[in-house]
Enzyme design. Structure first.
Site, mmCIF file in Angstrom:
data_model
loop_
_atom_site.group_PDB
_atom_site.id
_atom_site.type_symbol
_atom_site.label_atom_id
_atom_site.label_comp_id
_atom_site.label_asym_id
_atom_site.label_seq_id
_atom_site.Cartn_x
_atom_site.Cartn_y
_atom_site.Cartn_z
ATOM 1 N N ASP A 44 -2.417 -10.456 14.163
ATOM 2 C CA ASP A 44 -3.398 -9.381 13.982
ATOM 3 C C ASP A 44 -4.720 -9.922 13.444
ATOM 4 O O ASP A 44 -5.788 -9.389 13.753
ATOM 5 C CB ASP A 44 -2.839 -8.314 13.044
ATOM 6 C CG ASP A 44 -1.791 -7.436 13.732
ATOM 7 O OD1 ASP A 44 -1.715 -7.459 14.973
ATOM 8 O OD2 ASP A 44 -1.058 -6.736 13.023
ATOM 9 N N GLY A 45 -4.659 -10.974 12.636
ATOM 10 C CA GLY A 45 -5.891 -11.600 12.145
ATOM 11 C C GLY A 45 -6.715 -12.187 13.274
ATOM 12 O O GLY A 45 -7.947 -12.155 13.241
ATOM 13 N N ARG B 191 -15.119 3.470 -11.785
ATOM 14 C CA ARG B 191 -14.998 2.235 -12.552
ATOM 15 C C ARG B 191 -13.622 1.657 -12.280
ATOM 16 O O ARG B 191 -12.621 2.365 -12.384
ATOM 17 C CB ARG B 191 -15.191 2.493 -14.053
ATOM 18 C CG ARG B 191 -16.611 2.852 -14.450
ATOM 19 C CD ARG B 191 -16.696 3.247 -15.920
ATOM 20 N NE ARG B 191 -18.067 3.464 -16.351
ATOM 21 C CZ ARG B 191 -18.744 4.601 -16.161
ATOM 22 N NH1 ARG B 191 -18.151 5.621 -15.541
ATOM 23 N NH2 ARG B 191 -19.997 4.719 -16.583
ATOM 24 N N SER C 29 -6.311 2.998 12.239
ATOM 25 C CA SER C 29 -5.503 1.856 12.670
ATOM 26 C C SER C 29 -5.350 0.823 11.569
ATOM 27 O O SER C 29 -4.377 0.070 11.539
ATOM 28 C CB SER C 29 -6.102 1.218 13.934
ATOM 29 O OG SER C 29 -7.441 0.828 13.720
ATOM 30 N N THR D 47 -2.435 0.961 7.893
ATOM 31 C CA THR D 47 -1.156 0.303 7.645
ATOM 32 C C THR D 47 -1.333 -1.051 6.960
ATOM 33 O O THR D 47 -0.335 -1.714 6.669
ATOM 34 C CB THR D 47 -0.400 0.093 8.965
ATOM 35 O OG1 THR D 47 -1.221 -0.668 9.856
ATOM 36 C CG2 THR D 47 -0.061 1.420 9.617
ATOM 37 N N ASN E 86 -4.890 -0.725 2.894
ATOM 38 C CA ASN E 86 -4.846 0.673 2.461
ATOM 39 C C ASN E 86 -3.437 1.098 2.057
ATOM 40 O O ASN E 86 -3.242 1.787 1.052
ATOM 41 C CB ASN E 86 -5.371 1.567 3.582
ATOM 42 C CG ASN E 86 -5.100 3.036 3.347
ATOM 43 O OD1 ASN E 86 -5.776 3.690 2.566
ATOM 44 N ND2 ASN E 86 -4.095 3.567 4.026
ATOM 45 N N LYS E 87 -2.435 0.704 2.828
ATOM 46 C CA LYS E 87 -1.048 1.065 2.514
ATOM 47 C C LYS E 87 -0.617 0.449 1.187
ATOM 48 O O LYS E 87 0.074 1.089 0.382
ATOM 49 C CB LYS E 87 -0.106 0.616 3.629
ATOM 50 C CG LYS E 87 1.363 0.959 3.361
ATOM 51 C CD LYS E 87 2.248 0.472 4.489
ATOM 52 C CE LYS E 87 3.712 0.837 4.218
ATOM 53 N NZ LYS E 87 4.237 0.153 3.006
#
Length: 267
Positions: free
Chosen positions: A45-46, A152, A162, A165, A168-169
């Protein structure tokens, strides 16, 4: 069909890239690094993030395909041993000019970075984050030009559906189906006590909203846009919203989003 291949650079990915070129040549594909119709990412994915940022100025005109050299990822539909099958499907005549795939389009984040020294703009496929280099950051968060909170803490993460996952997850954000046109703001280790308060919960903004993150002290900050790192010492504000353009992925076989989630986190 005009194509381009971007690989991770390790031995296995390079070998697969060379194999793809041989198979593509036999099918009459044309290698085009300037204006390809389809970009094949070989690695993980990177690698797809790298491929995306290589062609951000042509996003409306390109479709992406991912080949994973390990496990199937969120942006990779194909395993290394399925390369011949992929090229065969890509060679079938179809209305798109590169086989007959289903084109899925996912929303992106549009960023405007305002500094004392000038302005820049970026597009994010997964997310962007704003963190302090020397410690706690202080930043005002406005939604639709109205002050919402004074943040803060360690930082702020804003993700696409997209990208929900990914980082953020890990921050406790919700996983969002990538067809939903929205962005999600999640706090990174916010300070909440009797004196300082933040919402303390991820929030989602629809396509027609925008958010401004305004620096409220002299501070060195690290802005990450997917895999790109940018250090700032004169940031004024960051404005983000759902981008006008979407990223396109060519699906040559079904692989539903919730199947990806189950395979990644439950199986």
């Amino acid at each position: 069909m005009r194509y381009y291949v971007l690989d991770r650079g390790d031995k296995r990915s390079i070998e697969l890239s060379q194999q793809f070129h041989r198979l593509a040549e036999n099918k009459g594909f044309k290698l085009d690094a300037e204006s390809p119709e389809i970009v094949v990412s070989i690695g993980g994915d990177g690698t797809m993030l790298h491929a995306f940022h290589t062609f951000t100025d042509q996003i409306p005109d390109i479709a992406f395909v991912g080949v994973h050299t390990g496990h199937l990822g969120f942006y990779a539909d194909w395993r290394a041993d399925e390369l011949e099958q992929l090229v065969e499907l890509m060679s079938v005549n179809g209305p798109e000019g590169f086989g007959n795939p289903r084109i899925v389009k996912y929303p992106l984040i549009e960023l405007e970075i305002h500094k004392k020294s000038g302005s820049d703009s970026f597009i994010a496929l997964n997310e962007f984050t704003l963190k302090g280099v020397d410690g706690t950051i202080v930043a005002q968060v406005d939604i639709n030009d109205t002050a919402f909170e004074m943040f803060r803490g360690d930082g702020i993460c804003v993700s696409t559906p997209s990208g929900s996952t990914a980082y953020n997850k890990a921050l406790g954000g919700a996983m969002v189906h990538p067809t939903i046109e929205a962005l999600q703001l999640s706090e990174i280790a916010s300070i909440n006590n009797r004196v300082f308060r933040t919402l303390g919960s991820p929030l989602m903004l629809p396509k027609h909203h925008h958010c401004d993150i305004i620096s409220r002290k002299e501070q060195r900050l690290l802005l990450t846009v997917d895999h790109l790192n940018i250090q700032l010492d004169d940031l004024v504000s960051v404005r983000c919203q759902v981008a006008k353009d979407k990223v396109s992925f060519a699906r040559y076989r079904p692989y539903p989003f919730w199947d990806r989630v189950r395979n990644a986190f439950l199986n």
